[in-house]
Design a protein around this motif. Structure first.
Motif, PDB file in Angstrom:
ATOM      1  N   ILE A  21       0.666  -1.190   0.057  1.00 51.87           N
ATOM      2  CA  ILE A  21       0.002   0.192  -0.102  1.00 51.87           C
ATOM      3  C   ILE A  21       0.792   1.277  -0.009  1.00 51.87           C
ATOM      4  O   ILE A  21       0.643   2.293  -0.474  1.00 51.87           O
ATOM      5  CB  ILE A  21      -1.055   0.175   1.203  1.00 51.87           C
ATOM      6  CG1 ILE A  21      -2.070   1.099   1.098  1.00 51.87           C
ATOM      7  CG2 ILE A  21      -0.299  -0.176   2.567  1.00 51.87           C
ATOM      8  CD1 ILE A  21      -2.802   1.153  -0.025  1.00 51.87           C
ATOM      9  N   LEU A  49      -5.776   6.932   0.585  1.00 52.42           N
ATOM     10  CA  LEU A  49      -5.586   5.802   1.191  1.00 52.42           C
ATOM     11  C   LEU A  49      -6.967   5.575   2.275  1.00 52.42           C
ATOM     12  O   LEU A  49      -7.162   4.381   2.486  1.00 52.42           O
ATOM     13  CB  LEU A  49      -4.343   6.415   2.468  1.00 52.42           C
ATOM     14  CG  LEU A  49      -2.898   6.118   1.947  1.00 52.42           C
ATOM     15  CD1 LEU A  49      -1.966   6.776   2.566  1.00 52.42           C
ATOM     16  CD2 LEU A  49      -2.584   4.695   1.647  1.00 52.42           C
ATOM     17  N   THR A  52      -9.047   3.598  -0.250  1.00 57.70           N
ATOM     18  CA  THR A  52      -8.477   2.459  -0.494  1.00 57.70           C
ATOM     19  C   THR A  52      -8.526   1.437   0.512  1.00 57.70           C
ATOM     20  O   THR A  52      -8.733   0.126   0.188  1.00 57.70           O
ATOM     21  CB  THR A  52      -7.266   2.790  -1.252  1.00 57.70           C
ATOM     22  OG1 THR A  52      -6.970   3.299  -2.318  1.00 57.70           O
ATOM     23  CG2 THR A  52      -6.509   1.254  -1.662  1.00 57.70           C
ATOM     24  N   ASN A  53      -8.167   1.885   1.673  1.00 54.96           N
ATOM     25  CA  ASN A  53      -8.161   0.819   2.902  1.00 54.96           C
ATOM     26  C   ASN A  53      -9.531   0.605   3.219  1.00 54.96           C
ATOM     27  O   ASN A  53      -9.951  -0.581   3.942  1.00 54.96           O
ATOM     28  CB  ASN A  53      -7.615   1.825   4.161  1.00 54.96           C
ATOM     29  CG  ASN A  53      -6.096   1.845   3.913  1.00 54.96           C
ATOM     30  OD1 ASN A  53      -5.240   0.699   3.656  1.00 54.96           O
ATOM     31  ND2 ASN A  53      -5.469   3.000   4.482  1.00 54.96           N
ATOM     32  N   ARG A  54     -10.730   1.326   2.692  1.00 54.28           N
ATOM     33  CA  ARG A  54     -12.098   0.728   2.876  1.00 54.28           C
ATOM     34  C   ARG A  54     -12.385  -0.256   1.743  1.00 54.28           C
ATOM     35  O   ARG A  54     -12.934  -1.285   1.991  1.00 54.28           O
ATOM     36  CB  ARG A  54     -12.845   1.978   2.717  1.00 54.28           C
ATOM     37  CG  ARG A  54     -14.478   1.848   3.319  1.00 54.28           C
ATOM     38  CD  ARG A  54     -15.139   2.928   3.139  1.00 54.28           C
ATOM     39  NE  ARG A  54     -15.226   3.667   1.740  1.00 54.28           N
ATOM     40  CZ  ARG A  54     -14.832   4.661   1.541  1.00 54.28           C
ATOM     41  NH1 ARG A  54     -14.207   5.459   2.339  1.00 54.28           N
ATOM     42  NH2 ARG A  54     -15.117   5.315   0.155  1.00 54.28           N
ATOM     43  N   GLN A  57     -11.415  -3.790   2.178  1.00 56.58           N
ATOM     44  CA  GLN A  57     -12.195  -4.842   2.839  1.00 56.58           C
ATOM     45  C   GLN A  57     -13.307  -5.419   1.913  1.00 56.58           C
ATOM     46  O   GLN A  57     -13.967  -6.237   2.423  1.00 56.58           O
ATOM     47  CB  GLN A  57     -12.822  -4.132   4.023  1.00 56.58           C
ATOM     48  CG  GLN A  57     -11.720  -3.101   4.749  1.00 56.58           C
ATOM     49  CD  GLN A  57     -10.725  -4.078   5.568  1.00 56.58           C
ATOM     50  OE1 GLN A  57     -10.766  -5.172   5.476  1.00 56.58           O
ATOM     51  NE2 GLN A  57      -9.474  -3.315   5.620  1.00 56.58           N
TER      52      GLN A  57
END
Ligand SMILES: CC(C)(COP(=O)(O)OP(=O)(O)OC[C@H]1O[C@@H](n2cnc3c(N)ncnc32)[C@H](O)[C@@H]1OP(=O)(O)O)[C@@H](O)C(=O)NCCC(=O)NCCS
Length: 183
Positions: A21, A49, A52-54, A57
């Motif tokens: 990441i 970020l 993308t971090n969401r 998932q």
């Protein structure tokens, strides 16, 4: 996976290494500082970020990376949108009912390092991401004035609506492509 020109493409289901990441965000930040994005609010490292971090998932999140000598030179990722779903924000006009009703694969990002462009890497990343997808359609959002918008047109993507995904975002072209084998 496949490779060419000293470049190795790899498929990941999710972000499988902590360093991935960071490398992706570094390349994103560099590329989205270019016009017409100019590092605008939607295109900052922080916002990238955050979303993308969401997205990572989400069930079915898929990422293809391209590296040369272990250095990231491009990536593409996306995720399935279930039947009945569509981009957040406002769409003008409403997208075709059949498209909304279908399962779709949403291409969220396609990025190639400036020094590696124009040699087929973008096309190869997208082809790998969409290879053997079970959905009938692929969708994406493109900045109307970005070179990528013209490239997508040449690659057979069709505009179905304008979408403003967030109040501080530009109006983007919502494009679609059939993934049916006979299309
Ligand atoms: C869009 C992007 C991923 C394309 O990557 P790429 O590796 O250059 O893509 P390809 O080489 O496969 O294809 C580029 C097309 O532009 C043409 N082209 C010609 N000269 C070119 C050049 N100097 N640079 C880029 N493209 C060139 C190619 O011929 C090709 O067209 P074709 O497939 O119809 O022949 C890259 O430009 C990029 O990272 N842009 C910034 C991020 C972005 O806007 N992403 C899209 C978000 S929706």
């Amino acid at each position: 996976m496949t490779g060419f020109d000293g470049i190795h493409l790899r498929r990941h289901e999710g972000l499988d290494a902590g360093s991935t990441i960071t490398a992706i965000a570094d390349l994103y930040e560099m590329v989205y500082a270019e016009p017409p994005y100019d590092g605008g609010p939607l295109f900052t490292r922080h916002r990238f970020l955050q979303r993308t971090n969401r997205q990572v998932q989400s069930p079915g999140f898929s990422l293809i990376t391209a590296d040369a000598d272990r250095v990231l030179v491009g990536f593409a990722f996306g995720l399935p949108f279930r039947e009945g779903s569509w981009w957040a924000g406002t769409s003008t006009p409403q997208p075709p009912a059949e498209l909304v009703a279908s399962a779709k694969f949403a291409v969220i990002e396609l990025v190639v390092h400036p020094a590696r462009r124009g040699r087929g890497l973008g096309r190869a990343l997208l082809a790998a991401l969409l290879d053997r997808r079970p959905e009938h359609y692929a969708i994406l959002l493109a900045e109307p004035t970005a070179p990528a918008r013209q490239i997508y047109g040449r690659w057979g993507w069709q505009q179905v609506a304008d979408v403003q995904p967030a109040p501080d975002a530009p109006r983007l072209h919502a494009l679609m492509r059939s993934l049916k084998p006979d299309a």
